[in-house]
Design an enzyme around this catalytic site. Structure first.
Site, PDB file in Angstrom:
ATOM      1  N   HIS A 474       0.949  -1.263  -0.121  1.00 18.82           N
ATOM      2  CA  HIS A 474      -0.030   0.132  -0.093  1.00 18.82           C
ATOM      3  C   HIS A 474       0.794   1.222  -0.057  1.00 18.82           C
ATOM      4  O   HIS A 474       0.730   2.240  -0.721  1.00 18.82           O
ATOM      5  CB  HIS A 474      -1.021   0.011   1.091  1.00 18.82           C
ATOM      6  CG  HIS A 474      -1.907   1.196   1.407  1.00 18.82           C
ATOM      7  ND1 HIS A 474      -3.146   1.108   1.106  1.00 18.82           N
ATOM      8  CD2 HIS A 474      -1.538   2.542   1.652  1.00 18.82           C
ATOM      9  CE1 HIS A 474      -3.623   2.232   1.216  1.00 18.82           C
ATOM     10  NE2 HIS A 474      -2.624   3.047   1.872  1.00 18.82           N
ATOM     11  N   GLU A 475       1.611   1.441   0.789  1.00 20.05           N
ATOM     12  CA  GLU A 475       2.609   2.539   1.058  1.00 20.05           C
ATOM     13  C   GLU A 475       3.655   2.704  -0.186  1.00 20.05           C
ATOM     14  O   GLU A 475       3.741   3.569  -0.647  1.00 20.05           O
ATOM     15  CB  GLU A 475       3.405   2.670   2.460  1.00 20.05           C
ATOM     16  CG  GLU A 475       2.395   2.332   3.594  1.00 20.05           C
ATOM     17  CD  GLU A 475       1.599   3.685   3.745  1.00 20.05           C
ATOM     18  OE1 GLU A 475       1.702   4.732   3.019  1.00 20.05           O
ATOM     19  OE2 GLU A 475       0.464   3.382   4.307  1.00 20.05           O
ATOM     20  N   HIS A 478       1.656   4.397  -2.944  1.00 17.63           N
ATOM     21  CA  HIS A 478       1.926   5.898  -2.648  1.00 17.63           C
ATOM     22  C   HIS A 478       3.205   6.541  -3.069  1.00 17.63           C
ATOM     23  O   HIS A 478       3.345   7.378  -3.856  1.00 17.63           O
ATOM     24  CB  HIS A 478       1.561   6.154  -1.266  1.00 17.63           C
ATOM     25  CG  HIS A 478       0.114   6.303  -0.716  1.00 17.63           C
ATOM     26  ND1 HIS A 478      -0.711   6.991  -1.227  1.00 17.63           N
ATOM     27  CD2 HIS A 478      -0.152   5.781   0.400  1.00 17.63           C
ATOM     28  CE1 HIS A 478      -1.963   6.694  -0.713  1.00 17.63           C
ATOM     29  NE2 HIS A 478      -1.490   6.136   0.577  1.00 17.63           N
ATOM     30  N   HIS A 481       3.334   6.758  -6.968  1.00 18.93           N
ATOM     31  CA  HIS A 481       2.724   7.862  -7.469  1.00 18.93           C
ATOM     32  C   HIS A 481       3.649   9.113  -7.557  1.00 18.93           C
ATOM     33  O   HIS A 481       3.515   9.915  -8.207  1.00 18.93           O
ATOM     34  CB  HIS A 481       1.490   8.254  -6.616  1.00 18.93           C
ATOM     35  CG  HIS A 481       0.262   8.734  -7.262  1.00 18.93           C
ATOM     36  ND1 HIS A 481      -0.606   9.382  -6.699  1.00 18.93           N
ATOM     37  CD2 HIS A 481       0.440   9.113  -8.703  1.00 18.93           C
ATOM     38  CE1 HIS A 481      -1.570   9.713  -7.463  1.00 18.93           C
ATOM     39  NE2 HIS A 481      -1.114   9.837  -8.837  1.00 18.93           N
TER      40      HIS A 481
END
Length: 690
Positions: A474-475, A478, A481
């Site tokens: 998940h991290e 980020h 991105h």
């Protein structure tokens, strides 16, 4: 003062974490704030027609160093908190906030930005720059630039007070977490607790010069007890300590009265309400949604209610099953809050014939990182390699991301383990953004990736639960991105300028790969035998993927609705308390009663210290986008035989990751999927499809 004297003033490369000390902070801020204020004054006094270069480029050149230095200070405050660092941060937070508030209210600057937007130069600007200018103009309006002069001082006071309260809220949660310790000397009380958790607790006790085992309220320490300890009283003790952190119930958690966040929450909510009304909005929910995808609090609440309606039958079935199992198999006639994790894990073990502890043995840290990097390299045509840089703690590692031909794209720090002085949770933050420099070169992005997993013990690699693996992916989503953006205007580069309720799309998207056999079969290796994850165990994990998902969905909806209602129709100075509202929401939406003792809002850092105020719903909102985006990879697998399809990966990279905030998130989504998103994939992934 030169960068040689003060490492916080050195922007020639990566932060010099090995040299930065608390005493550097105030002198560096003196210099950077003075430079930024001088630049603002010079731009204000420039009588020539406003252009992009004479206004935005000049302002960014003066304010980016300030932002980067303060970002370093804030990051250190979150990961290696010390009394000296906290004091230096607290002394300078009002100064930085005051400068930021004054900038947002600067009518002369606002007029120059409007002149550029309305002038002849605008038509020739790139789409990214037009978007950036639109965001900046909105920022001035929301920053109070259009307020009457006699209201601006009060508006600035509100900004400073909110910044101080937010930091205090976070500090109180951290202090309450760090202060608690439970020492157990009777080994019989620890029956059921996994050996690696016991080993970590034993090492913690030894470090304190104590006998037995030490348990804390850091998640890797207390949660294995809640999940596995047969001693019900032990579970109750740790549960009660955890859910009363930063509240008035200090008797349960070894806290101090001054750490009670009850008044802090009320004050923050009142200030947000006052701010929103000064700007002409009915409530803070309306103000918060101005830069987001959702159009109104009513639209958000309707979305959450509809999702709750779909989840409720599954949650009711989950709850009934858990109660029956606890009564018939565990002899627990009434499930108490401290029994839920324990009974759920026992039910999972019975139904699916595996435990989380068994699965954990297949996820040693080196294998997990290699597997994550393999997914990213395969999908997005990059190379990840170990790199070198000064760090803030010996556990931190540093990597570089390059193109196949060796061109540097980005770098990142990764800080995986929980420790004292480190804020709980997991997050990605930017150390530096991508932008085009004046000499024609490009400043490449740098990210911080922070988690709070169990550290290695006994000289062996750390072992991660499958949930922790999901958190890491998940991290990293980020991070991608931020790191793979191709936008070269800082304000819309990477995660900058992305609507808050879309910013979770790339992170939640990456979680899906943690459930794919072709990924797990390559990223697992048993800590003792070296064998990969057995297919039969994987099949049981997959069968259990949506175990109690109905209840977990309602839990997230309680958080989201509580947040939105606190920021819309709640009166902070009224008769109902924050806790009472949270209970009412829970009674309305959840099938499990909220524990009478629980003070969970007092540690709800997402909305009181983390930027998610009136925005917590974005996790579920963005999950619709992320599930639908991932469905494109599932569709590719039907024809190409793999979800790790480089062609689909490159389309996703170009449409979503590279575009950053340079266009509305919905445009980026439609550029990838060719249509509007639907909720179908989310319901299917969550086991709640018709």
């Amino acid at each position: 003062m030169t960068p040689a004297d003060n490492p916080l003033l050195d922007f020639s490369g990566l932060p010099r974490f090995d040299a930065i000390r608390p005493e550097h902070i105030t002198p560096a801020l003196d210099r950077l704030l003075a430079d930024a204020q001088a630049a603002v004054q010079a731009i204000e006094n420039d009588t020539a027609p406003a252009t992009w270069d004479t206004v935005l480029t000049r302002l960014e050149a003066a304010t980016e160093p300030l932002g980067r230095a303060w970002g370093i200070v804030s990051h250190l405050s979150a990961v290696v908190d010390t009394p000296a660092l906290r004091q230096a941060h607290a002394e300078n937070l009002p100064r930085v906030t005051e400068f930021s508030a004054a900038l947002g209210q600067n009518l002369a600057l606002y007029r120059k930005y409007k002149a550029i937007a309305e002038g002849p130069e605008f038509a020739g600007l790139s789409p990214a720059r037009k978007m950036l200018l639109e965001h900046e103009l909105r920022g001035f309006r929301l920053g109070g630039a259009e307020l009457p002069e006699d209201q601006k001082a009060r508006f600035a006071e509100i900004q400073e007070a909110q910044a101080n309260l937010s930091k205090a809220f976070s500090d109180h949660v951290l202090d309450a977490t760090n202060a608690y310790a439970l020492f157990i000397e009777d080994e019989a009380r620890l029956a059921g607790v996994p050996e690696d958790a016991l080993e970590a607790a034993r090492a913690a006790a030894e470090k304190d010069g104590k006998a037995g085992w030490k348990f804390t309220l850091h998640f890797p320490s207390y949660f294995p007890v809640l999940q596995y300890a047969d001693d019900r009283t032990l579970r109750q003790t740790l549960y009660e300590a955890n859910v009363t952190r930063a509240s008035e119930l200090t008797a349960y958690n070894q806290g101090k009265p001054e750490w009670d966040n009850s008044a802090n929450m009320v004050e923050q909510l009142a200030l947000r309400q006052e701010e929103s009304r000064m700007l002409g909005y009915g409530n803070f929910g309306e103000l918060s949604l101005v830069p987001k995808m959702a159009e109104s609090p009513e639209q958000v609440l309707t979305f959450l209610r509809e999702l709750a309606d779909k989840a409720r039958p599954f949650a009711e079935a989950d709850w009934a099953e858990l109660q029956t199992f606890a009564r018939e198999s565990l002899g627990l006639d009434k499930l108490e809050p401290w029994d839920l994790a324990y009974a759920s894990e026992k039910l999972r073990e019975q139904r699916y014939a595996f435990s989380e502890q068994e699965v954990k043995q297949y996820f040693p840290e080196p294998q997990v990182l290699a597997g994550l990097f393999d997914v990213v390299q395969t999908l997005f045509d990059v190379v990840i390699a170990v790199d070198e840089a000064p760090t803030w703690h010996p556990d931190v590692r540093f990597y570089r991301v390059s193109s196949r031909d060796g061109r540097l794209l980005a770098q990142f720090y990764i800080d995986l383990y929980a420790r004292e002085g480190k804020r709980g949770g997991a997050w990605m933050d930017d150390a530096r953004g991508r932008k085009r420099l004046g000499n024609g070169s490009v400043q490449t992005p740098v990210a911080y990736l922070t988690c709070n997993f169990s550290a290695p013990v006994g000289g062996r690699p750390a072992l991660f639960t499958h949930d922790e693996v999901i958190t890491l992916f998940h991290e990293f989503g980020h991070g991608l991105h931020h790191m793979l953006t191709q936008v070269e205007d800082l304000g819309v580069s990477g995660i900058n300028g992305v609507e808050w309720d879309a910013v979770e799309l790339p992170s939640q998207f990456m979680e899906n790969f943690c459930w794919e056999w072709e990924v797990l079969s390559r990223m697992t290796r048993h800590a003792t035998t070296g064998e990969p994850l057995p297919r039969a165990l994987y099949d049981r994990m997959l069968a259990a993927r949506n175990f109690q998902n109905g209840m977990m969905t309602l839990r997230q909806i309680v958080f989201s609705v509580t947040d939105m209602q606190l920021h819309t129709d709640f009166d902070p100075r009224g008769n109902q308390s924050v806790l009472e509202l949270a209970r009412t929401v829970n009674d309305t939406f959840h099938v499990i009663p909220q524990a009478t003792l629980s003070r969970w809002p007092n540690s709800f850092s997402h909305i009181f210290a983390g930027g998610y105020a009136a925005g917590y719903y974005s996790y579920k909102w963005a999950e619709v986008l992320s599930a639908d985006a991932y469905a494109a990879f599932e569709e590719a697998a039907q024809t190409r035989g793999t979800v790790l399809d480089p062609e689909t990966g490159m389309r996703y990279r170009q449409a979503i990751l590279e575009a950053g905030g340079s266009r509305p998130a919905m445009e980026s989504f439609k550029a990838f999927r060719g249509r509007q998103p639907t909720i179908d994939a989310l319901l299917r992934h969550g086991g709640m499809a018709a």
